[in-house]
Enzyme design. Structure first.
Site, mmCIF file in Angstrom:
data_model
loop_
_atom_site.group_PDB
_atom_site.id
_atom_site.type_symbol
_atom_site.label_atom_id
_atom_site.label_comp_id
_atom_site.label_asym_id
_atom_site.label_seq_id
_atom_site.Cartn_x
_atom_site.Cartn_y
_atom_site.Cartn_z
ATOM 1 N N ASP A 66 0.887 -1.159 0.000
ATOM 2 C CA ASP A 66 0.000 0.000 0.000
ATOM 3 C C ASP A 66 0.927 1.212 0.000
ATOM 4 O OD1 ASP A 66 -1.589 2.196 0.665
ATOM 5 O OD2 ASP A 66 -2.943 0.993 1.893
ATOM 6 N N SER A 145 0.423 11.886 -16.119
ATOM 7 C CA SER A 145 -0.803 12.021 -16.927
ATOM 8 C C SER A 145 -0.640 13.260 -17.797
ATOM 9 C CB SER A 145 -1.998 12.214 -15.988
ATOM 10 O OG SER A 145 -3.157 12.536 -16.715
ATOM 11 N N TYR A 158 -6.667 16.394 -8.904
ATOM 12 C CA TYR A 158 -5.967 15.304 -9.596
ATOM 13 C C TYR A 158 -4.790 15.905 -10.384
ATOM 14 C CZ TYR A 158 -5.136 11.422 -12.856
ATOM 15 O OH TYR A 158 -4.554 10.406 -13.590
ATOM 16 N N LYS A 162 -0.642 15.288 -10.048
ATOM 17 C CA LYS A 162 0.219 14.850 -11.153
ATOM 18 C C LYS A 162 1.264 15.917 -11.504
ATOM 19 C CE LYS A 162 -1.681 10.771 -11.822
ATOM 20 N NZ LYS A 162 -0.926 9.523 -11.644
HETATM 21 N N1 LIG Z 1 -6.449 5.332 -17.494
HETATM 22 C C1 LIG Z 1 -6.196 6.581 -17.805
HETATM 23 O O1 LIG Z 1 -6.879 7.170 -18.657
HETATM 24 C C2 LIG Z 1 -5.039 7.307 -17.160
HETATM 25 C C3 LIG Z 1 -4.550 8.446 -17.798
HETATM 26 C C4 LIG Z 1 -3.470 9.112 -17.244
HETATM 27 C C5 LIG Z 1 -2.886 8.639 -16.094
HETATM 28 N N2 LIG Z 1 -3.383 7.522 -15.477
HETATM 29 C C6 LIG Z 1 -2.698 7.063 -14.258
HETATM 30 O O2 LIG Z 1 -2.288 5.734 -14.444
HETATM 31 C C7 LIG Z 1 -2.151 5.089 -13.175
HETATM 32 C C8 LIG Z 1 -2.843 3.737 -13.228
HETATM 33 O O3 LIG Z 1 -4.227 3.957 -13.397
HETATM 34 P P1 LIG Z 1 -5.149 3.006 -14.287
HETATM 35 O O4 LIG Z 1 -5.712 3.823 -15.359
HETATM 36 O O5 LIG Z 1 -4.449 1.757 -14.622
HETATM 37 O O6 LIG Z 1 -6.367 2.748 -13.270
HETATM 38 P P2 LIG Z 1 -6.735 1.513 -12.342
HETATM 39 O O7 LIG Z 1 -7.007 0.316 -13.168
HETATM 40 O O8 LIG Z 1 -7.812 2.023 -11.444
HETATM 41 O O9 LIG Z 1 -5.403 1.241 -11.510
HETATM 42 C C9 LIG Z 1 -5.040 1.978 -10.394
HETATM 43 C C10 LIG Z 1 -4.185 1.110 -9.518
HETATM 44 O O10 LIG Z 1 -3.709 1.887 -8.403
HETATM 45 C C11 LIG Z 1 -3.892 1.099 -7.256
HETATM 46 N N3 LIG Z 1 -3.910 1.865 -6.019
HETATM 47 C C12 LIG Z 1 -4.741 2.853 -5.644
HETATM 48 N N4 LIG Z 1 -4.428 3.267 -4.402
HETATM 49 C C13 LIG Z 1 -3.359 2.521 -3.996
HETATM 50 C C14 LIG Z 1 -2.568 2.462 -2.821
HETATM 51 N N5 LIG Z 1 -2.826 3.262 -1.770
HETATM 52 N N6 LIG Z 1 -1.551 1.578 -2.766
HETATM 53 C C15 LIG Z 1 -1.292 0.750 -3.809
HETATM 54 N N7 LIG Z 1 -2.019 0.737 -4.926
HETATM 55 C C16 LIG Z 1 -3.037 1.626 -5.025
HETATM 56 C C17 LIG Z 1 -5.183 0.342 -7.492
HETATM 57 O O11 LIG Z 1 -5.239 -0.740 -6.600
HETATM 58 P P3 LIG Z 1 -6.568 -1.357 -5.920
HETATM 59 O O12 LIG Z 1 -6.979 -2.491 -6.823
HETATM 60 O O13 LIG Z 1 -6.118 -1.847 -4.596
HETATM 61 O O14 LIG Z 1 -7.572 -0.251 -5.834
HETATM 62 C C18 LIG Z 1 -4.971 -0.074 -8.933
HETATM 63 O O15 LIG Z 1 -4.147 -1.206 -9.011
HETATM 64 C C19 LIG Z 1 -2.723 6.045 -12.142
HETATM 65 O O16 LIG Z 1 -1.679 6.736 -11.514
HETATM 66 C C20 LIG Z 1 -3.546 7.009 -12.992
HETATM 67 O O17 LIG Z 1 -3.663 8.276 -12.401
HETATM 68 C C21 LIG Z 1 -4.455 6.842 -15.993
#
Ligand SMILES: NC(=O)c1ccc[n+]([C@@H]2O[C@H](COP(=O)([O-])OP(=O)(O)OC[C@H]3O[C@@H](n4cnc5c(N)ncnc54)[C@H](OP(=O)(O)O)[C@@H]3O)[C@@H](O)[C@H]2O)c1
Length: 298
Positions: A66, A145, A158, A162
């Site tokens: 975590d 991001s 957010y 970032k």
């Molecule tokens: N998808 C997009 O469009 C997008 C665009 C730009 C940037 N991002 C960035 O990409 C990254 C990954 O996001 P994603 O799109 O793949 O979304 P996602 O599928 O929701 O993945 C987010 C991950 O972060 C984990 N997490 C949240 N809080 C945590 C904590 N306290 N300790 C450890 N793990 C934690 C979640 O784990 P749990 O399963 O335990 O909740 C999940 O594995 C994020 O930083 C997000 O801001 C995403």
């Protein structure tokens, strides 16, 4: 580069983190896929990764982490070093989105967001750096991001988280270069993952009563983002390519996006201005990459 790397990834239960873990492992790298609570909340996700590792004979291991808990971060990093003997790449991916008009975001919500999206990386980077310094090599990778470069109304906190991560990663990029350690940034655009379903909404709704049409901003932003999402595997493929790039040749920033907002132009101008700043402050040689370890891999 044909040397195999040892990579530790945060937030590997779903989305980019999960795809990055699977992609790196399938290309022969040793992967520590970390996640919160792999035993209960993420039992299915951790079991799927372990099954995949067994079925395809991958060096893919699940660890609990975590990112908001320093002891948990240190425990996972220690386990990784004990098992693999090194850490070549730390991928700071864990994060979530918070949407709503800024005035409706409580201080507690803002603090929790920063604790994951920003301080999470502060903890992980600090935990892995002593080992990377010993090795004389390593890569800190930060998933920021497009929202770390431009401001999306209705998602200001957010963006702030970032922007903060961009600044930390860039400062590390300069400060660590002389020790043969790199710090890079991946700036994804909107991709189909669980991120939209996991969005936290601003809690203090009463504050939005006087905003009129502006109260619709968060919903309009959400609709626009989810309408333009790309295939999340693109981000995992970009990370694979960065991991396999020869140390010293990696860029500071990589933009990966299904849409073109012109963000590369901001990155280009910023790098020109930064170069002038470093030169003006007499810091060019101190911030230039120096190869310390010939190996740089497992
Ligand atoms: N998808 C997009 O469009 C997008 C665009 C730009 C940037 N991002 C960035 O990409 C990254 C990954 O996001 P994603 O799109 O793949 O979304 P996602 O599928 O929701 O993945 C987010 C991950 O972060 C984990 N997490 C949240 N809080 C945590 C904590 N306290 N300790 C450890 N793990 C934690 C979640 O784990 P749990 O399963 O335990 O909740 C999940 O594995 C994020 O930083 C997000 O801001 C995403």
């Amino acid at each position: 580069m044909d040397l195999k790397q040892v990579a530790l990834i945060t937030g590997a239960s779903t989305g980019f983190g999960r795809l990055i873990a699977e992609t790196l492992a399938r290309h022969g790298h040793t992967v520590f896929a970390t996640m919160r609570d792999p035993v209960v909340c993420n039992a299915a996700n951790s079991a799927e990764l372990r099954t995949l590792a067994g079925k395809e004979s991958l060096s893919l291991h699940v660890l609990e982490m975590d990112v908001t808990e320093e002891a948990s971060v240190e425990r996972a990093v220690r386990a990784c070093v004990e098992q693999a003997g090194r850490i070549d790449v730390a991928i700071n991916n864990a994060g979530y989105a918070l949407v709503g008009l800024e005035e409706a975001v409580t201080v507690n919500q803002a603090r929790q967001l920063m604790d994951t999206n920003f301080y999470g990386s502060v903890r992980v980077d600090r935990a892995v750096l002593p080992q990377m310094r010993k090795q004389g090599s390593g890569l800190l990778l930060h998933i920021t991001s497009g929202a770390g470069r431009v401001v999306i109304p209705g998602a200001g906190f957010y963006c702030a988280s970032k922007f903060a991560l961009e600044a930390l990663a860039e400062s590390y990029h300069y400060e660590l270069a002389g020790q043969g350690i790199e710090s890079s940034i991946v700036q994804p655009g909107a991709y189909q993952t669980s991120v939209f379903g996991n969005m936290v909404k601003a809690a203090d709704y009463n504050r939005t009563d006087t905003y009129g049409a502006a109260a619709q901003i968060p919903d309009k932003v959400n609709a626009a983002l989810t309408a333009t999402t790309g295939n999340a595997q693109d981000v995992a493929d970009a990370v694979l390519s960065i991991v396999e790039t020869t140390p010293g040749k990696r860029q500071l920033r990589y933009r990966v996006s299904p849409t073109d907002l012109g963000l590369e132009a901001i990155n280009t101008v910023c790098s020109q201005v930064q170069a002038r700043l470093l030169e003006g402050f007499g810091l060019t040689s101190e911030t230039t990459f120096v190869q310390r370890s010939a190996a740089g891999g497992a």
